[in-house]
Structures are given as structure tokens and as C-alpha cells.
Design a protein around this motif. Structure first.
Motif, PDB file in Angstrom:
ATOM      1  N   PHE A 105      78.854 106.688  46.624  1.00 56.12           N
ATOM      2  CA  PHE A 105      80.050 107.449  46.984  1.00 56.12           C
ATOM      3  C   PHE A 105      81.014 107.538  45.795  1.00 56.12           C
ATOM      4  N   ILE A 106      81.226 106.427  45.102  1.00 53.49           N
ATOM      5  CA  ILE A 106      82.158 106.413  43.968  1.00 53.49           C
ATOM      6  C   ILE A 106      81.609 107.251  42.818  1.00 53.49           C
ATOM      7  N   LEU A 107      80.320 107.088  42.493  1.00 52.86           N
ATOM      8  CA  LEU A 107      79.745 107.796  41.358  1.00 52.86           C
ATOM      9  C   LEU A 107      79.638 109.305  41.605  1.00 52.86           C
ATOM     10  N   SER A 108      79.686 109.737  42.844  1.00 49.19           N
ATOM     11  CA  SER A 108      79.631 111.174  43.115  1.00 49.19           C
ATOM     12  C   SER A 108      80.888 111.899  42.659  1.00 49.19           C
ATOM     13  N   PHE A 109      81.946 111.148  42.357  1.00 46.77           N
ATOM     14  CA  PHE A 109      83.201 111.740  41.881  1.00 46.77           C
ATOM     15  C   PHE A 109      83.340 111.631  40.359  1.00 46.77           C
ATOM     16  N   GLN A 110      82.205 111.499  39.672  1.00 51.20           N
ATOM     17  CA  GLN A 110      82.237 111.467  38.215  1.00 51.20           C
ATOM     18  C   GLN A 110      82.828 112.766  37.654  1.00 51.20           C
ATOM     19  N   GLY A 111      83.352 112.672  36.437  1.00 54.08           N
ATOM     20  CA  GLY A 111      83.816 113.864  35.747  1.00 54.08           C
ATOM     21  C   GLY A 111      82.648 114.735  35.318  1.00 54.08           C
ATOM     22  N   GLU A 112      82.939 115.898  34.767  1.00 59.98           N
ATOM     23  CA  GLU A 112      81.896 116.860  34.402  1.00 59.98           C
ATOM     24  C   GLU A 112      80.901 116.293  33.392  1.00 59.98           C
ATOM     25  N   SER A 113      81.354 115.430  32.514  1.00 63.07           N
ATOM     26  CA  SER A 113      80.468 114.848  31.507  1.00 63.07           C
ATOM     27  C   SER A 113      79.984 113.460  31.900  1.00 63.07           C
ATOM     28  N   GLY A 114      80.186 113.090  33.172  1.00 65.85           N
ATOM     29  CA  GLY A 114      79.779 111.773  33.643  1.00 65.85           C
ATOM     30  C   GLY A 114      78.283 111.668  33.833  1.00 65.85           C
ATOM     31  N   GLY A 115      77.807 110.425  33.862  1.00 69.74           N
ATOM     32  CA  GLY A 115      76.379 110.170  34.033  1.00 69.74           C
ATOM     33  C   GLY A 115      76.075 109.525  35.367  1.00 69.74           C
ATOM     34  N   LEU A 116      74.924 108.869  35.425  1.00 71.95           N
ATOM     35  CA  LEU A 116      74.444 108.280  36.667  1.00 71.95           C
ATOM     36  C   LEU A 116      74.862 106.831  36.848  1.00 71.95           C
ATOM     37  N   THR A 117      75.544 106.265  35.866  1.00 72.84           N
ATOM     38  CA  THR A 117      75.908 104.856  35.941  1.00 72.84           C
ATOM     39  C   THR A 117      77.387 104.679  35.584  1.00 72.84           C
ATOM     40  N   PHE A 118      77.878 103.498  35.835  1.00 71.52           N
ATOM     41  CA  PHE A 118      79.224 103.124  35.420  1.00 71.52           C
ATOM     42  C   PHE A 118      79.221 102.866  33.912  1.00 71.52           C
ATOM     43  N   PRO A 119      80.360 102.979  33.221  1.00 69.40           N
ATOM     44  CA  PRO A 119      81.684 103.331  33.758  1.00 69.40           C
ATOM     45  C   PRO A 119      81.811 104.826  34.019  1.00 69.40           C
ATOM     46  N   MET A 120      82.743 105.166  34.902  1.00 68.92           N
ATOM     47  CA  MET A 120      82.963 106.559  35.228  1.00 68.92           C
ATOM     48  C   MET A 120      83.679 107.270  34.086  1.00 68.92           C
ATOM     49  N   ASN A 121      83.305 108.508  33.877  1.00 68.45           N
ATOM     50  CA  ASN A 121      83.919 109.341  32.831  1.00 68.45           C
ATOM     51  C   ASN A 121      84.804 110.389  33.497  1.00 68.45           C
ATOM     52  N   GLY A 122      85.971 109.956  33.935  1.00 67.03           N
ATOM     53  CA  GLY A 122      86.877 110.855  34.615  1.00 67.03           C
ATOM     54  C   GLY A 122      86.643 110.887  36.118  1.00 67.03           C
ATOM     55  N   PHE A 123      87.453 111.677  36.795  1.00 60.86           N
ATOM     56  CA  PHE A 123      87.370 111.842  38.251  1.00 60.86           C
ATOM     57  C   PHE A 123      87.481 113.327  38.572  1.00 60.86           C
ATOM     58  N   SER A 124      86.541 113.825  39.370  1.00 58.48           N
ATOM     59  CA  SER A 124      86.575 115.247  39.726  1.00 58.48           C
ATOM     60  C   SER A 124      85.692 115.489  40.937  1.00 58.48           C
ATOM     61  N   PHE A 125      85.804 116.713  41.479  1.00 60.46           N
ATOM     62  CA  PHE A 125      84.928 117.163  42.569  1.00 60.46           C
ATOM     63  C   PHE A 125      83.873 118.139  42.033  1.00 60.46           C
ATOM     64  N   TYR A 126      83.647 118.087  40.731  1.00 57.76           N
ATOM     65  CA  TYR A 126      82.771 119.063  40.080  1.00 57.76           C
ATOM     66  C   TYR A 126      81.365 119.047  40.671  1.00 57.76           C
ATOM     67  N   TRP A 127      80.820 117.875  40.905  1.00 54.47           N
ATOM     68  CA  TRP A 127      79.421 117.778  41.350  1.00 54.47           C
ATOM     69  C   TRP A 127      79.253 118.228  42.792  1.00 54.47           C
ATOM     70  N   PHE A 128      80.309 118.156  43.586  1.00 54.92           N
ATOM     71  CA  PHE A 128      80.234 118.688  44.945  1.00 54.92           C
ATOM     72  C   PHE A 128      80.178 120.219  44.912  1.00 54.92           C
ATOM     73  N   GLY A 129      80.932 120.821  43.984  1.00 57.58           N
ATOM     74  CA  GLY A 129      80.839 122.268  43.814  1.00 57.58           C
ATOM     75  C   GLY A 129      79.504 122.678  43.241  1.00 57.58           C
ATOM     76  N   ASN A 130      78.980 121.885  42.310  1.00 59.12           N
ATOM     77  CA  ASN A 130      77.686 122.176  41.708  1.00 59.12           C
ATOM     78  C   ASN A 130      76.554 122.077  42.716  1.00 59.12           C
ATOM     79  N   LEU A 131      76.795 121.318  43.765  1.00 57.51           N
ATOM     80  CA  LEU A 131      75.782 121.125  44.798  1.00 57.51           C
ATOM     81  C   LEU A 131      75.394 122.434  45.470  1.00 57.51           C
ATOM     82  N   PHE A 132      76.322 123.365  45.575  1.00 54.48           N
ATOM     83  CA  PHE A 132      76.087 124.623  46.278  1.00 54.48           C
ATOM     84  C   PHE A 132      75.708 125.761  45.326  1.00 54.48           C
ATOM     85  N   GLU A 133      75.492 125.431  44.056  1.00 50.06           N
ATOM     86  CA  GLU A 133      75.034 126.423  43.098  1.00 50.06           C
ATOM     87  C   GLU A 133      73.514 126.366  42.968  1.00 50.06           C
ATOM     88  N   GLN A 134      72.934 127.344  42.297  1.00 49.39           N
ATOM     89  CA  GLN A 134      71.496 127.378  42.078  1.00 49.39           C
ATOM     90  C   GLN A 134      71.081 126.205  41.199  1.00 49.39           C
TER      91      GLN A 134
END
Length: 275
Positions: A34-63
């Protein structure tokens, strides 16, 4: 007179700490995703988090280059609803049938719950082989449906057995004394009284089907359900979009549970108002 608060024994704090660690062990992985799903645009799959955003939730509905989120979710949703409807109907009918003993009832009962003992992957493999033998292509709405019912129906059956064991038949007798037919008694007396339990069966069967992986593995055919799609993507997707998908699907499961609990509370409120 002031009352002195009783001092808790040392064992209480030990057990409370153990319980807290157990809950953390259960829900820690979910919380991490849940926490890692709010990574920033340049974030990866592990900690530490690189920013905070909803970018990946928006990307979820793209091709997506890999994965079919929308199609797999739609298939899991449709399959779960079909499994839910069949399980509720058959469990209710079986609960009515087993209220009186009949020849062979024990054999039928043990056959109905035997699938809880057999490993899930063997059931999936057996159903898949059966469809191949009869030259039918396994599909999510045929073979996977049968595999999921072997998982959900025993739970529904056991729940309805417990409900009808506590059911007072005098209500039915009173309805028949007033001239109600058997169908009217079931529809106006029995069904409203066991409705909260049927909602519980519906919630169980839907969530078990929606999240099922092992019994779907060999029976879904060429089109994946959501659990299979997520598993297949774990070796290809290298962005937190997979975590966003996990967060969304987990939230959807909680919404289903909330709807079921809300329905039970509404039924109890209406029952209290009538009484």
C-alpha cells in the motif's frame, strides 16, 4: 470513594505484544505494498520512497506494455458474481433439503465437503485434464467456474447447516396454519429470516472466487483472471504500477465486505422496526 485500578499481570503485556506482532506479521506485507504504491514517478519497487504521488494509479488505467488489467479484472468480477449466485442458491436449497434425514444423506454431505481436503492444485489439474479429454477448451466461465464452486460451495453448505440447526420450525407451522403454501412459507417466512446468513454466504463465495489462484491455474484457459494476471506480471513489470493494482484490488475487496455488512445491518434494522 476513589477506586484503585487493578494492576494488570505481566502475562497480559506479554500476550498483547505477541498479538500485536502477529497482526503485524499478517498485515505487514499488505501495508508495505500500500505504501509503495504511492511512489513518485521515478520511484522503484523497494524502499526508500522517491517522492509521493498518485502517478501509478493513473498509469494503471493507461495502455500497458505487459498485462491486461481491465480484461482480467472484468473476468474475475463476472466469475465471482456467477459463483456467488450459484453458491447462494444451491447452499440455500441444500440447507432446506438436509433439514430432514434421507437415504444417502451422509454420503452426499461428505462428497460435498471432500473438496476442502483435496489440494487445490490437484482439483485444478483434474478439471483441466477432464476438459482436455472431452475435447473442450478450458474457459474461465466453464471449467474455472466448476473449480471455484468446489471451493465456495462447502463453506456455503456448512454455514446454512449451522443456520437451519438453530431455525425454529414453529414459524413455518404457524404460516401453514394460516393457509400459506410451501412456496409462500419459504418466500415470506424462511427467506427473510435467513437473509443475513445468505448475505454472509454471498460475501464468502465472491471473495473466495475473486482471489482464487490455485484452482484457476489449470482451468482458466487462454484468458487470465486477475490473480493469474498479477502472478504473470511479477516477472515482467518493474514499476510500482503492480503495487497500485494490488492496492486497488484490496480496496475493492474491502468495499465488498463493507456492502455485505451494511446489508446485514439494514436487514436487522428493518426487522427491529417491524417488531
Amino acid at each position: 470513594m476513589a477506586t484503585t485500578r487493578e494492576k494488570r499481570p505481566t502475562s497480559f503485556y506479554f500476550l498483547a505484544t505477541f498479538f500485536a506482532l502477529f497482526v503485524l506479521f499478517l498485515y505487514g506485507p499488505m501495508l508495505t505494498i500500500f505504501i509503495l504504491s504511492f511512489q513518485g514517478e521515478s520511484g522503484g519497487l523497494t524502499f526508500p520512497m522517491n517522492g509521493f504521488s498518485f502517478y501509478w494509479f493513473g498509469n494503471l488505467f493507461e495502455q500497458q506494455a505487459v498485462g491486461d488489467f481491465g480484461g482480467s479484472f472484468a473476468r474475475s468480477l463476472k466469475l465471482g458474481l456467477i459463483v456467488m449466485a450459484v453458491t447462494v442458491l444451491v447452499s440455500f436449497m441444500a440447507g432446506l433439503a438436509f433439514r430432514k434425514r434421507f437415504k444417502g444423506d451422509s454420503v452426499i454431505f461428505y462428497l460435498a465437503i471432500a473438496s476442502l481436503i483435496v489440494p487445490s492444485i490437484l482439483i485444478s489439474l483434474g478439471i483441466g485434464l477432464l476438459f482436455n479429454i472431452v475435447s473442450w477448451q478450458p474457459q474461465w466461465f466453464t471449467s474455472a467456474l466448476g473449480a471455484h464452486l468446489t471451493w465456495t460451495f462447502p463453506f456455503g453448505l456448512l454455514i446454512m447447516f449451522a443456520v437451519f440447526n438453530r431455525f425454529d420450525p414453529s414459524y413455518e407451522e404457524a404460516a401453514r396454519d394460516l393457509g400459506a403454501s410451501s412456496w409462500q412459507t419459504i418466500w415470506h417466512i424462511v427467506l427473510p429470516m435467513v437473509a443475513p446468513s445468505l448475505i454472509g454466504v454471498a460475501m464468502f463465495s465472491f471473495t473466495l472466487s475473486y482471489d482464487e489462484f490455485a484452482r484457476t491455474l489449470m482451468t482458466a484457459g487462454a484468458l487470465n483472471t486477475l490473480p493469474l494476471e498479477i502472478y504473470g506480471m511479477t516477472t515482467n513489470v518493474t514499476t510500482p504500477v503492480l503495487y497500485a493494482l494490488g492496492t486497488v484490488t484490496t480496496g475493492f475487496s474491502f468495499v465488498v465486505i463493507a456492502i455485505a455488512l451494511g446489508s446485514v445491518l439494514i436487514l436487522r434494522y428493518r426487522k427491529g422496526q417491524k417488531s
